[in-house]
Design a protein around this motif. Structure first.
Motif, short mmCIF file in Angstrom:
data_model
loop_
_atom_site.label_atom_id
_atom_site.label_comp_id
_atom_site.label_asym_id
_atom_site.label_seq_id
_atom_site.Cartn_x
_atom_site.Cartn_y
_atom_site.Cartn_z
N THR A 35 67.03 59.49 5.74
CA THR A 35 68.41 59.21 5.37
C THR A 35 68.97 60.28 4.44
OG1 THR A 35 67.52 57.79 3.66
CG2 THR A 35 68.33 56.71 5.65
N GLY A 36 68.13 60.87 3.59
CA GLY A 36 68.63 61.83 2.60
C GLY A 36 68.80 63.21 3.20
N GLU A 37 68.78 64.20 2.30
CA GLU A 37 69.01 65.58 2.71
C GLU A 37 67.71 66.33 2.99
OE1 GLU A 37 72.08 66.85 3.41
OE2 GLU A 37 72.48 64.70 3.18
N THR A 38 66.58 65.65 2.73
CA THR A 38 65.30 66.34 2.95
C THR A 38 64.40 65.52 3.87
OG1 THR A 38 64.59 65.35 0.88
CG2 THR A 38 65.02 67.71 0.83
N VAL A 39 63.58 66.24 4.62
CA VAL A 39 62.51 65.63 5.40
C VAL A 39 61.21 66.01 4.71
CG1 VAL A 39 61.37 65.46 7.63
CG2 VAL A 39 63.83 65.87 7.51
N THR A 40 60.42 65.01 4.32
CA THR A 40 59.19 65.31 3.60
C THR A 40 57.98 65.13 4.50
OG1 THR A 40 60.25 64.45 1.61
CG2 THR A 40 57.89 64.80 1.51
N PHE A 41 57.16 66.17 4.56
CA PHE A 41 55.89 66.09 5.28
C PHE A 41 54.75 65.98 4.27
CE2 PHE A 41 58.17 68.78 8.62
CZ PHE A 41 58.38 67.71 9.46
N GLY A 42 53.70 65.28 4.66
CA GLY A 42 52.52 65.18 3.81
C GLY A 42 51.34 65.87 4.46
N GLN A 43 50.41 66.38 3.64
CA GLN A 43 49.24 67.06 4.18
C GLN A 43 48.02 66.78 3.30
OE1 GLN A 43 48.89 71.28 3.47
NE2 GLN A 43 47.95 71.68 5.46
N TYR A 44 46.86 66.67 3.93
CA TYR A 44 45.60 66.64 3.19
C TYR A 44 44.84 67.90 3.54
CZ TYR A 44 44.34 64.78 7.76
OH TYR A 44 44.20 64.62 9.12
N ALA A 45 44.39 68.64 2.53
CA ALA A 45 43.67 69.88 2.76
C ALA A 45 42.74 70.14 1.60
CB ALA A 45 44.64 71.05 2.93
N ASP A 46 41.47 70.38 1.90
CA ASP A 46 40.48 70.64 0.86
C ASP A 46 40.86 71.90 0.08
OD1 ASP A 46 38.25 70.92 -0.69
OD2 ASP A 46 36.86 71.36 0.95
N GLN A 47 41.04 71.76 -1.24
CA GLN A 47 41.37 72.92 -2.08
C GLN A 47 40.27 73.20 -3.09
OE1 GLN A 47 44.41 74.65 -1.68
NE2 GLN A 47 44.55 73.33 0.13
N SER A 48 39.23 72.39 -3.11
CA SER A 48 38.22 72.58 -4.17
C SER A 48 36.81 72.30 -3.68
CB SER A 48 38.53 71.65 -5.35
OG SER A 48 38.46 70.30 -4.91
N GLY A 49 36.66 71.74 -2.50
CA GLY A 49 35.34 71.32 -2.03
C GLY A 49 34.66 72.35 -1.16
N PRO A 50 33.72 71.88 -0.33
CA PRO A 50 32.90 72.81 0.47
C PRO A 50 33.69 73.55 1.54
CG PRO A 50 32.50 70.53 1.12
CD PRO A 50 33.33 70.48 -0.13
N ASN A 51 34.83 73.03 1.96
CA ASN A 51 35.60 73.69 3.01
C ASN A 51 36.96 74.15 2.52
OD1 ASN A 51 33.84 73.66 5.36
ND2 ASN A 51 33.93 71.45 5.14
N ALA A 52 37.00 74.53 1.24
CA ALA A 52 38.28 74.93 0.66
C ALA A 52 38.81 76.21 1.30
CB ALA A 52 38.14 75.11 -0.85
N ALA A 53 37.94 77.00 1.95
CA ALA A 53 38.42 78.23 2.60
C ALA A 53 39.43 77.87 3.69
CB ALA A 53 37.25 79.01 3.19
N ILE A 54 39.10 76.87 4.53
CA ILE A 54 40.04 76.51 5.59
C ILE A 54 41.20 75.70 5.05
CG2 ILE A 54 38.33 76.70 7.44
CD1 ILE A 54 37.98 73.74 7.43
#
Lengths: 387, 312, 291
Positions: A35-54
């Motif tokens: 309804t507003g002026e923005t469309v918000t997307f959400g994401q989960y991505a490892d930033q600190s664990g064993p697969n933080a490279a990807i």
């Protein structure tokens, strides 16, 4: 003492009764209509664990959304990304996706990273009717059966395996093939696909985190294997390839795109020259116009984060998610969005052409083979493989 | 802590908080989920305190017992659609059985030897769960069916919240009461001096194994509730990192203190949830929290109200 | 082709890395009674410092390695002086949890500073391999073993012939006698931490060229280091060495003939069995318990 236990009993009863009498509904996911002026997307991505490279997929996705915003957004709306760090722990993914959906009210989950993490949330998101778009995994479980709200973008891991195997069959007829594979939903489909093309091969599994692959190399050399397929991620591939010259062993080598995408690979594996890689993205040096656009946007919006395969995964997810938004007619609802995604046909993404339909959410079909030449990756001519 | 903590008032306050929380957060899914997850982890931390704080042993692999319980309940739910209570009992039983693998050798081991053996147990459980796909579905994980307890389907987050907090209350009451029981006194005697305990006629080996079995059973039961809460069980959730986090909850809170352990679990779980939303900082912040508490409250958070006494 | 000799030989080479990792753990444990769970993270810090010196400051490789090992030494000393000393009077569990916290903190910081994109270090030795009958002798493997031997001999001399060594041994045994001999035990303890972390750093620098460098690169290697230390009895330099080498060979045999993907589990099962039979490790001495 007695008053205490009575009190405890009362408290327990109170909790149980309130639990049973409580609204027995499951909360609906908010944010189903933009309804507003923005469309918000959400994401989960490892930033600190064993697969933080990807987990660098986060930066590619963010760069794409910013680039779209710079051109005025989509249908007059700006795009916004909320990305959380799940440490590659599925339970944490589940918790964070609940936060994204119920607390942050995101419109869709886009470009989430990893197989077990995605497995933890895909069925629940589908039940809630929240679209899950362009996650970074090619595990077959997300493709079959087709789920209404789940839109994978990658080629299946089995396509990876088929591309590797048919390449070997065409160019290295008669070679004895060996496969070292990660013993999970990433490595096993690749092994199965290789065997479906080439018949039985020498195979050696490993568990994530294994150090020292000398025994595998010695075994395969002794078995007379002269073409080696590595269904592995980056670190094991480096360890295995670095062992080969030490044992005066020079088989044909084929890697997966997950193992050959980082910038320092030619330094990490000095003997990489001549090796092959099954990938669906353009080679970083290939002068592909889409890759150039991606590189420019990364330099502009994500300074300090390299433009490489892992971040390109996020870029790809962004392309698919935004294309769906562009095609949405009328009010932006999740239903309309899903219908719009299913109308995508032959859309040119950075990773090849992508089509969806109401029957199939297959994503990108084609794969290429790269070869390491003079310290860079080049696409092997005529190496395109369709599933 | 509920009703058996030193301060009756604190216990009542906690109870009121537990009841008021769902209303305060408007019965919303995410806060209820996080609170429930905390309660599950707190149960594991309490179970670990039975082992570490009360009987003087150590486990760096409690995620392994937690995993056994979670898998038992999830698989039974999927294959036989059993009641949650059956799942919890089965989970506790399987974990208790598993604890004998390390509990029996533990009678002859202590300190770092026991630490590394339990660490290995945790590693092995996760590795076998990944490998044994016919049973566990490997890294694709097990999705549980609709969870039901005594004929009622637990369809809303509040149901699960209520069930898990009642369980936490029961575990808390048990652990808090333990030191005053015969068994608890035996644990304490063995912890303080095995030789003296033996001289008093306590079977040291039996007591140590029993501590392991009880601790693992609670952790396994918590695992079963965890499966019910998340609806999904996969090997990556039971790695070394999780075991070490459980361990840290107990020590940060302060061993042999029920309220301390609960607070330790609350603080570390709170930090990890908050940190996950700040990209790339999770590990740093949890690490900093652990080091910070250890430096400024070496006896754990329990010293906030126990005046820094350094009891075990 | 008979591969057994080659498997054993490669196992010994890998085992020398486990031994180095174990050595650092045992040294620190003997002196201060603390099992340092952060050894792996500290090895990773050392490797990243080397990487930064090579790629950022363009320092020649041997010099970069030397400087990074000095940094590791300083990191070890600083850890003891700034952190562990402050919890010296707390219960042992607190000291363990501090090193756990440091493990997470350092791993997290490395990730924040250097990112998670895989990095690399070049091999220290790049000579071609030599075929000797049924086996191939890999120069970099030989180098690993040689480094281990040199460091062990050095450590032996240090422990037996110097005042610092006397202090280190005293810390593990008789504090009162050591004080009488006029040794500053606090200084000895921090120096021991320095040496222990430098040993872990050495293992890191030797291991990384074979793989990618990320903040979690050393995780598994250090677990093997702990296992090696326990196999060896958690007390002596020689125990750690024999434990490490043995573990390398056993692990390679399991991977070759039994199950590569479950090797770590099998190793732990063997460890459990070994400890059940010999609760003080294969080479450990029985400890007399005092009331």
């Amino acid at each position: 003492m007695r008053s205490r236990s009575r009190l405890a009993g009362v408290a327990a009863t109170l909790l149980v009764v309130s639990g049973i009498l409580a609204p027995a509904f499951a909360e609906d996911a908010p944010g189903g209509t933009v309804t507003g002026e923005t469309v918000t997307f959400g994401q989960y991505a490892d930033q600190s664990g064993p697969n933080a490279a990807i987990g660098a997929a986060r930066y590619g996705l963010d760069a794409y959304l910013q680039a779209v915003n710079a051109q005025g957004g989509v249908r007059g709306k700006k795009l916004r990304l909320i990305s959380y760090d799940d440490g590659y722990k599925p339970a944490q993914t589940a918790a964070l996706v609940k936060k994204l959906v119920f607390q942050d009210g995101v419109f869709a989950i886009v470009g989430g990273v990893g197989s077990p993490t995605t497995a933890a949330v895909a069925p629940a998101l589908n039940d809630l009717g929240v679209p899950l778009v362009g996650m970074a995994t090619g595990s077959p479980i997300f493709y079959e059966p087709t789920r209404k709200y789940v839109f994978p973008a990658w080629p299946l891991y089995t396509t990876d395996g088929k591309a590797m195997a048919s390449f070997l069959k065409t160019h290295f007829e008669g070679k004895k093939v060996g496969v070292i594979y990660q013993d999970d939903s990433f490595g096993k489909p690749i092994l199965a696909a290789v065997e479906s093309v080439l018949g039985h091969v020498e195979e050696i599994p490993y568990s994530p985190g294994q150090v020292d692959f000398s025994s595998a190399v010695v075994k395969l050399k002794a078995a007379g294997v002269d073409a080696l397929v590595l269904a592995t991620i980056a670190a094991p591939a480096a360890q295995i390839l670095n062992e080969l010259p030490k044992f005066n062993y020079a088989p044909v080598r084929v890697l997966t795109g997950s193992a050959c995408g980082y910038s320092e690979i030619f330094k990490t594996i000095p003997s990489l020259e001549g090796a092959y890689c099954a990938a669906f993205l353009p080679t970083p040096e290939g002068k592909d116009p889409q890759w150039e656009a991606f590189t420019n946007a990364m330099a502009r919006y994500e300074p300090g984060h390299p433009a490489e395969i892992y971040s390109a995964w996020g870029w790809l997810a962004g392309q698919v998610a935004v294309e769906g938004l562009r095609r949405t007619r009328g009010p932006i609802t999740r239903q309309a969005y899903v219908a719009a995604l299913e109308s995508i046909k032959g859309f040119h993404t950075i990773g090849g052409d992508l089509s969806y339909s109401s029957q199939s959410h297959r994503g990108i079909g084609s794969q290429f083979i790269w070869q390491a030449k003079n310290g860079r990756w080049l696409t092997v001519p005529n190496s395109k493989v369709e599933p | 802590m509920l009703l058996f903590a030193r301060s009756e008032r604190a216990a009542l306050l906690t109870l009121a908080l537990v009841v008021a929380f769902p209303i305060a957060c408007g019965f919303r899914t995410y806060p209820l989920f996080i609170a429930t997850q905390f309660a599950v982890f707190a149960m594991v931390a309490l179970s670990l305190d039975v082992l570490m704080g009360r009987s003087g042993q150590i486990s760096l692999g409690h995620a392994g017992f937690f995993a056994l319980g979670a898998y038992a309940a999830a698989i039974l739910s999927v294959r036989y659609d059993v009641d949650l209570l059956v799942g919890v009992i089965a989970g506790a039983a399987l974990a208790a059985l598993g604890s004998l693998i390390v509990g029996l050798p533990a009678t002859r081991l202590s300190g770092h030897y026991l630490g590394i053996v339990t660490l290995g147990f945790g590693v092995a459980v996760a590795q076998i769960a990944l490998k044994w796909t016919a049973l566990t579905n490997g890294d694709e994980g097990v999705h549980t069916h609709a969870i039901h307890l005594a004929g009622t389907v637990l369809s809303s987050p509040l149901h699960v919240y209520a069930v898990v907090f009642v369980a936490l209350g029961a575990v808390t009451a048990f652990v808090a009461r333990l030191p005053r029981t015969r068994l608890g006194r035996a644990f304490g005697a063995v912890r303080d001096s095995e030789i003296a305990a033996a001289a008093m006629g306590i079977s040291v080996a039996r007591t140590k194994v029993l501590a392991f079995v009880i601790s693992a059973a609670i952790a396994g039961g918590a695992g079963a509730l965890y499966a019910a809460l998340t609806g999904f069980v996969a090997p990556e959730d039971f790695g070394i990192g999780q075991s070490l986090l459980f361990f840290a909850m107990v020590v940060v809170g302060g061993t042999a203190s029920t309220a301390g352990t609960l607070l330790g679990a609350l603080v570390l779980e709170g930090v990890s949830q908050a940190a996950a939303t700040v990209g790339g900082l999770s590990l740093t912040l949890i690490g900093a929290a652990i080091v910070g508490v250890a430096l400024f409250r070496p006896a754990g958070l329990k010293s906030l109200w126990r005046g820094g006494e350094g009891s075990r | 082709m008979e591969i057994l000799p080659q498997i054993v030989l490669s196992g010994l080479a890998q085992g020398s890395l486990y031994a180095l990792a174990a050595l650092g753990i045992v040294l620190i444990f003997n002196a201060g009674g603390v099992v340092n769970f952060a050894q792996g993270a500290m090895a990773v810090v050392t490797a990243y410092v080397t990487w930064a010196l090579l790629n950022g400051a363009h320092v020649p490789y041997p010099l970069a390695v030397a400087l990074a090992l000095c940094a590791a030494f300083a990191l070890g000393m600083a850890t003891e002086m700034l952190v562990l000393r402050r919890v010296a009077d707390a219960q042992p569990l607190t000291q363990i949890v501090v090193t756990l916290g440091l493990l997470m903190l350092l791993t997290g910081l490395v990730g924040m500073i250097f990112g998670h994109d895989p990095r690399s270090l070049p091999e220290l030795v790049t000579l071609p391999s030599v075929a000797l009958g049924p086996v191939i002798l890999v120069p970099s493997d030989v180098f690993d073993v040689a480094v281990l031997i040199v460091l062990v001999v050095g450590l032996m001399v240090l422990l037996r012939k110097t005042k610092l060594g006397l202090g280190m041994r005293a810390l593990g045994q008789d504090l009162f006698a050591a004080r009488l001999a006029g040794i500053s035990l606090t200084r000895v303890l921090s120096l021991t931490w320095g040496i222990g972390v430098a040993l872990a750093g050495t293992a890191g620098i030797l291991a990384v060229p074979n793989t990618t460098l990320t903040p979690t690169t050393m995780d598994t290697l250090v677990i093997y280091g702990f296992v090696a230390a326990v196999f060896g009895g958690f007390g002596t330099v020689s125990g750690a060495i024999v434990g490490g080498l043995l573990l390398g060979v056993v692990d390679n045999l399991i991977k070759t003939y039994l199950s590569p993907e479950l090797s770590l589990s099998v190793v732990f099962a063997l460890l459990l069995l070994a400890l059940y039979l010999r609760p003080n490790g294969l080479f450990g001495r029985a400890v007399v318990r005092k009331v």
